[in-house]
Design a protein around this motif. Structure first.
Motif, PDB file in Angstrom:
ATOM      1  N   PRO A 204       0.518  -0.712  -0.300  1.00 60.65           N
ATOM      2  CA  PRO A 204       0.091   0.308   0.001  1.00 60.65           C
ATOM      3  C   PRO A 204       1.025   1.439   0.478  1.00 60.65           C
ATOM      4  CG  PRO A 204       0.084  -0.562   2.109  1.00 60.65           C
ATOM      5  CD  PRO A 204       0.944  -1.499   1.282  1.00 60.65           C
ATOM      6  N   ASP A 205       0.139   2.437  -0.649  1.00 62.10           N
ATOM      7  CA  ASP A 205       0.734   3.401  -0.212  1.00 62.10           C
ATOM      8  C   ASP A 205       0.901   3.493   1.829  1.00 62.10           C
ATOM      9  OD1 ASP A 205       0.541   3.884  -2.876  1.00 62.10           O
ATOM     10  OD2 ASP A 205      -0.862   5.651  -2.681  1.00 62.10           O
ATOM     11  N   TYR A 206       2.216   4.608   1.642  1.00 64.37           N
ATOM     12  CA  TYR A 206       2.048   5.077   3.128  1.00 64.37           C
ATOM     13  C   TYR A 206       0.842   4.861   4.434  1.00 64.37           C
ATOM     14  CZ  TYR A 206       3.377   8.052   7.216  1.00 64.37           C
ATOM     15  OH  TYR A 206       3.714   8.074   8.575  1.00 64.37           O
ATOM     16  N   SER A 207       1.549   3.589   5.066  1.00 64.61           N
ATOM     17  CA  SER A 207       0.124   3.288   6.185  1.00 64.61           C
ATOM     18  C   SER A 207       1.160   2.942   7.210  1.00 64.61           C
ATOM     19  CB  SER A 207      -0.630   1.991   5.278  1.00 64.61           C
ATOM     20  OG  SER A 207      -1.204   1.804   6.481  1.00 64.61           O
ATOM     21  N   PRO A 208       1.114   4.719   8.093  1.00 67.29           N
ATOM     22  CA  PRO A 208       1.784   4.635   9.829  1.00 67.29           C
ATOM     23  C   PRO A 208       1.235   3.407  10.682  1.00 67.29           C
ATOM     24  CG  PRO A 208      -0.020   6.027   9.215  1.00 67.29           C
ATOM     25  CD  PRO A 208       0.575   5.352   7.924  1.00 67.29           C
ATOM     26  N   GLN A 209      -0.011   3.328  10.570  1.00 67.29           N
ATOM     27  CA  GLN A 209      -0.339   2.381  11.279  1.00 67.29           C
ATOM     28  C   GLN A 209      -0.173   0.472  10.693  1.00 67.29           C
ATOM     29  OE1 GLN A 209      -1.737   1.529  14.861  1.00 67.29           O
ATOM     30  NE2 GLN A 209      -1.420   4.370  14.336  1.00 67.29           N
ATOM     31  N   LEU A 212       3.206  -0.372  11.733  1.00 71.44           N
ATOM     32  CA  LEU A 212       3.272  -0.565  13.357  1.00 71.44           C
ATOM     33  C   LEU A 212       3.402  -1.964  13.856  1.00 71.44           C
ATOM     34  CD1 LEU A 212       2.013   2.398  15.811  1.00 71.44           C
ATOM     35  CD2 LEU A 212       4.972   2.147  14.735  1.00 71.44           C
ATOM     36  N   ASN A 213       2.115  -2.047  13.240  1.00 70.53           N
ATOM     37  CA  ASN A 213       2.332  -4.181  13.482  1.00 70.53           C
ATOM     38  C   ASN A 213       2.855  -5.344  12.547  1.00 70.53           C
ATOM     39  OD1 ASN A 213      -1.242  -4.364  13.795  1.00 70.53           O
ATOM     40  ND2 ASN A 213      -0.273  -2.325  13.563  1.00 70.53           N
ATOM     41  N   VAL A 214       3.355  -4.092  11.361  1.00 67.63           N
ATOM     42  CA  VAL A 214       4.276  -5.442  10.617  1.00 67.63           C
ATOM     43  C   VAL A 214       5.698  -3.942   9.871  1.00 67.63           C
ATOM     44  CG1 VAL A 214       2.779  -5.564   8.383  1.00 67.63           C
ATOM     45  CG2 VAL A 214       4.420  -6.880   8.888  1.00 67.63           C
ATOM     46  N   ASN A 215       6.234  -4.844   9.056  1.00 65.89           N
ATOM     47  CA  ASN A 215       7.996  -3.998   8.445  1.00 65.89           C
ATOM     48  C   ASN A 215       7.170  -4.539   7.215  1.00 65.89           C
ATOM     49  OD1 ASN A 215       9.115  -2.292   6.951  1.00 65.89           O
ATOM     50  ND2 ASN A 215      11.020  -3.581   7.933  1.00 65.89           N
ATOM     51  N   TYR A 216       6.183  -3.527   6.448  1.00 65.67           N
ATOM     52  CA  TYR A 216       6.032  -3.657   5.341  1.00 65.67           C
ATOM     53  C   TYR A 216       6.570  -3.455   3.973  1.00 65.67           C
ATOM     54  CZ  TYR A 216       4.024   0.423   4.491  1.00 65.67           C
ATOM     55  OH  TYR A 216       3.576   2.432   4.689  1.00 65.67           O
ATOM     56  N   CYS A 486      -3.634  -7.423  10.997  1.00 63.40           N
ATOM     57  CA  CYS A 486      -2.995  -6.581  10.460  1.00 63.40           C
ATOM     58  C   CYS A 486      -3.637  -5.731  11.138  1.00 63.40           C
ATOM     59  CB  CYS A 486      -1.920  -5.736  10.936  1.00 63.40           C
ATOM     60  SG  CYS A 486       0.048  -7.105  10.748  1.00 63.40           S
ATOM     61  N   VAL A 487      -4.023  -4.263  12.341  1.00 62.42           N
ATOM     62  CA  VAL A 487      -4.423  -2.935  11.990  1.00 62.42           C
ATOM     63  C   VAL A 487      -4.008  -2.419  10.491  1.00 62.42           C
ATOM     64  CG1 VAL A 487      -4.406  -1.162  12.845  1.00 62.42           C
ATOM     65  CG2 VAL A 487      -4.670  -3.070  14.355  1.00 62.42           C
ATOM     66  N   GLN A 488      -4.906  -1.351  10.041  1.00 63.49           N
ATOM     67  CA  GLN A 488      -4.196  -0.856   8.711  1.00 63.49           C
ATOM     68  C   GLN A 488      -4.976  -0.050   8.607  1.00 63.49           C
ATOM     69  OE1 GLN A 488      -4.412  -3.751   5.435  1.00 63.49           O
ATOM     70  NE2 GLN A 488      -4.594  -4.755   7.659  1.00 63.49           N
ATOM     71  N   GLU A 489      -4.497   1.192   8.225  1.00 67.78           N
ATOM     72  CA  GLU A 489      -5.711   2.024   6.444  1.00 67.78           C
ATOM     73  C   GLU A 489      -5.842   1.319   6.090  1.00 67.78           C
ATOM     74  OE1 GLU A 489      -2.703   4.129   9.971  1.00 67.78           O
ATOM     75  OE2 GLU A 489      -1.793   2.622   7.974  1.00 67.78           O
ATOM     76  N   VAL A 490      -7.363   2.162   5.232  1.00 70.79           N
ATOM     77  CA  VAL A 490      -7.813   1.429   4.226  1.00 70.79           C
ATOM     78  C   VAL A 490      -8.621   2.997   3.876  1.00 70.79           C
ATOM     79  CG1 VAL A 490      -7.800  -1.084   5.526  1.00 70.79           C
ATOM     80  CG2 VAL A 490     -10.103   0.814   6.172  1.00 70.79           C
ATOM     81  N   SER A 491      -8.836   2.804   2.839  1.00 67.18           N
ATOM     82  CA  SER A 491     -10.298   3.562   2.174  1.00 67.18           C
ATOM     83  C   SER A 491     -10.984   3.654   2.748  1.00 67.18           C
ATOM     84  CB  SER A 491      -9.987   3.332   0.378  1.00 67.18           C
ATOM     85  OG  SER A 491      -8.938   4.000  -0.048  1.00 67.18           O
TER      86      SER A 491
END
Length: 605
Positions: A204-209, A212-216, A486-491
């Motif tokens: 994904p594009d920049y996804s700060p949370q 924190l859950n995985v070094n993507y 993982c917790v993550q940013e989504v649209s």
């Protein structure tokens, strides 16, 4: 999982594929549907040779480019006893770059460093800077390589990995265009031949949370040298996760990162590499948790770092500030059995006890329903029944906006009446994320009754409009790059179980009442994103969803016409932007929810 779950999953998927074939045939013609079917099977069973490798014509154009004024890129390679062939392939991949403005800084701590020095010297290239160093660990030795660097940007390369021939060109071009201080690309895994990759990591594009859950982010990265120097380089106390730690510290400086949606890095899989999992290097997990904990401390965020659901994943348990009231808003029309299950599990399995429940009655006619409401409010004093009488046809958006006007909570939790709470901490998991700065909404993990995933976030563009991430994957699956875990940013997230910060809800004016049933949640979340709010998904809030029993079907009659009208409303509002989800790669299919690769490489400017 029930014994018949795999069988039901297969039947469900076959029904979906048949329906999709009919839709394509109806809209685009029978032969178009046949063509898509053939591409589907080719994607599943065809060759992957050279799939991500840039075309020769593209490379020729790059070789002829005028690079005057472009940045110099210094590649940092700490070396420690790689297989000589691997080291040679790494060197060759740098020397063959189409972009000439590079410097290769090697810090070699190998037991037989003379072997590797001789291999480097064979190239007789003044851009290669080789030094033998004591073995002080990967962070310290990378810093030694950085000390020899003269480029404006620093790139990290492992001693046994390979760069795409256009990797440095793509980095330099994006630096010129964006002026970003931190950039990263997609990558591919391979075992022996880079032309036969085993998997692509399309990020994904920049996804700060998510970070924190995985070094993507991993590889390939470019960091402006002055930022690297200001931060003191890599930290030895985080060896094993030194890059993860560095990325977090760099992002504290830059506030974001530029994502290049192309495979520029080939990560070799072998028993000693972390590409095969952290079991190869068990100290990595401790180092990663330290990196994340230190980041929280530096940024003033209170929380505790724990292991995630899978190895190499982590979770931050954020402190909940105060005792905020959560207003749970549940639209209902008849269906008292569904509502009763929802309410009973809500009260029985919610550890965060400071909440109110607002059932928004909308058009029920039976005496049994209103008798149930009386029993409900007598049993649960915090529960109120609000009667909404301003419409004839069901309109989810109007009902939810009405519920908001009566809600007292600082946080609003919209919940379908056909949901069932699974885990006690679900509300707290959503609340701790919703309290984070700039987070507007948080969605939950929803399962079908057969323990397959119904919702793990919403991806715009799937099927042309929007679809649920990892739909039909089995409960407990890690998903693509751990994205189901993982917790993550989504649209966007579904309104079936969505917590919203009240201030954010009011900031965008609530739900658009033009979306009566479909896509109201997608539109709402996209408007949050336009206002600068993050939308998050968490797998740690789990519910069953008996999917739209109270709505009826969208497959025929007036419901179908309304559904199609709302599709067009969504498409008309967002246009092509709908098909470019920031958190979903164009290398992945838009025909399915399972993150399989697209049947053809995308065209990326």
């Amino acid at each position: 999982m029930p014994q018949d779950a795999p069988k039901n999953l297969k039947k469900k998927r076959n029904r979906e594929l048949r329906a999709y074939f009919r839709e394509v045939a109806r809209n685009e013609g029978f032969f178009a549907a046949i063509g898509r079917t053939l591409r589907y099977f080719r994607r599943r069973h065809g060759s992957r040779r050279g799939r991500y490798w840039p075309a020769a014509s593209v490379l020729a154009t790059q070789r002829a480019a005028n690079f005057e004024g472009w940045p110099r890129l210094s590649i940092l390679v700490p070396v420690y006893n790689p297989q000589p062939r691997y080291f040679e392939e790494m060197l060759a991949s740098v020397q063959k770059q189409t972009y000439p403005g590079w410097q290769l800084c090697i810090a070699d701590a190998s037991d037989d460093a003379a072997t590797y020095q001789a291999m480097a010297e064979q190239y007789a290239d003044e851009r290669i800077v080789y030094q033998q160093v004591p073995n002080e660990g990967i962070a310290a030795n990378t810093n030694r390589a950085a000390a020899a660097a003269t480029g404006q940007y620093l790139l990290l390369l492992d001693h046994d990995d390979v760069l795409s021939p256009d990797a440095l060109y793509e980095m330099a071009e994006n630096i010129i265009r964006t002026k970003a201080g931190f950039l990263y690309s997609d990558e591919a895994l391979f075992t022996d031949d880079v032309m036969l990759p085993t998997a692509g990591h399309f990020k994904p594009d920049y996804s700060p949370q998510y970070l924190l859950n995985v070094n993507y982010i991993a590889h390939l990265v470019a960091i402006r040298r002055d930022i690297f120097t200001k931060l003191g380089g890599l930290r030895s106390e985080c060896d094993g996760a030194q890059d993860h730690d560095l990325f977090l510290r760099v992002l504290e400086e830059t506030g974001g990162a530029e994502h290049i949606r192309k495979v520029l890095y080939y990560w070799r899989q072998h028993p000693q590499s972390t590409s095969t999992g952290v079991d190869a290097k068990p100290y990595v997990a401790d180092a990663a948790k330290k990196a994340i904990a230190d980041h929280l401390e530096r940024t003033g965020v209170r929380g505790r770092v724990v292991d995630g659901l899978f190895p190499s994943t982590y979770k931050v348990d954020y402190d909940i500030r105060g005792l905020p009231l959560v207003s749970v808003i549940i639209p209902n029309n008849e269906h008292i059995a569904d509502l009763d299950r929802c309410i009973r599990t809500l009260y029985a399995k919610t550890s965060h006890r400071h909440f109110e429940v607002l059932v928004v009655e909308n058009g029920s006619k039976t005496v049994d329903t209103f008798n149930y409401y009386q029993k409900l409010t007598a049993t649960y004093p915090e529960c109120k029944v609000l009667v909404y009488e301003e419409q004839e046809d069901f309109n989810f958006s109007k009902v939810c906006n009405f519920g908001r006007r009566h809600a007292r909570g600082e946080y609003l939790l919209f919940l379908n009446n056909d949901t069932e709470v699974i885990n006690n901490g679900w509300m707290g998991e959503m609340l701790q994320l919703c309290q984070l700065d700039d987070v507007g909404a948080v969605g939950a993990m929803l399962y079908y009754p057969d323990d397959t995933i119904q919702h793990a976030g919403v991806i715009t563009g799937l099927g042309g409009y929007a679809g649920h991430s990892h739909k039909y994957a089995r409960r407990g699956a890690s998903g693509y790059m751990f994205r189901a875990a993982c917790v993550q940013e989504v649209s966007a997230v579904t309104g079936a179980a969505m917590m919203v910060r009240r201030r954010a809800f009011d900031d965008v004016g609530g739900f658009d009442e033009g979306f009566a049933v479909a896509y109201n949640d997608v539109d709402f979340c996209l408007r949050l994103r336009e206002k600068g709010w993050w939308v998050l998904f968490t797998p740690y809030a789990e519910l069953y969803h008996y999917e739209s029993k109270s709505r009826g079907s969208d497959e025929e009659g007036p419901a179908k016409a309304r559904f199609e009208a709302e599709q067009q409303l969504l498409l008309g509002r967002y246009g092509d932007a709908l098909r470019h989800d920031a958190f979903y790669s164009p290398w992945l299919t838009s025909d399915r929810e399972d993150f399989t690769e697209s049947d053809a490489p995308p065209v990326i400017d």
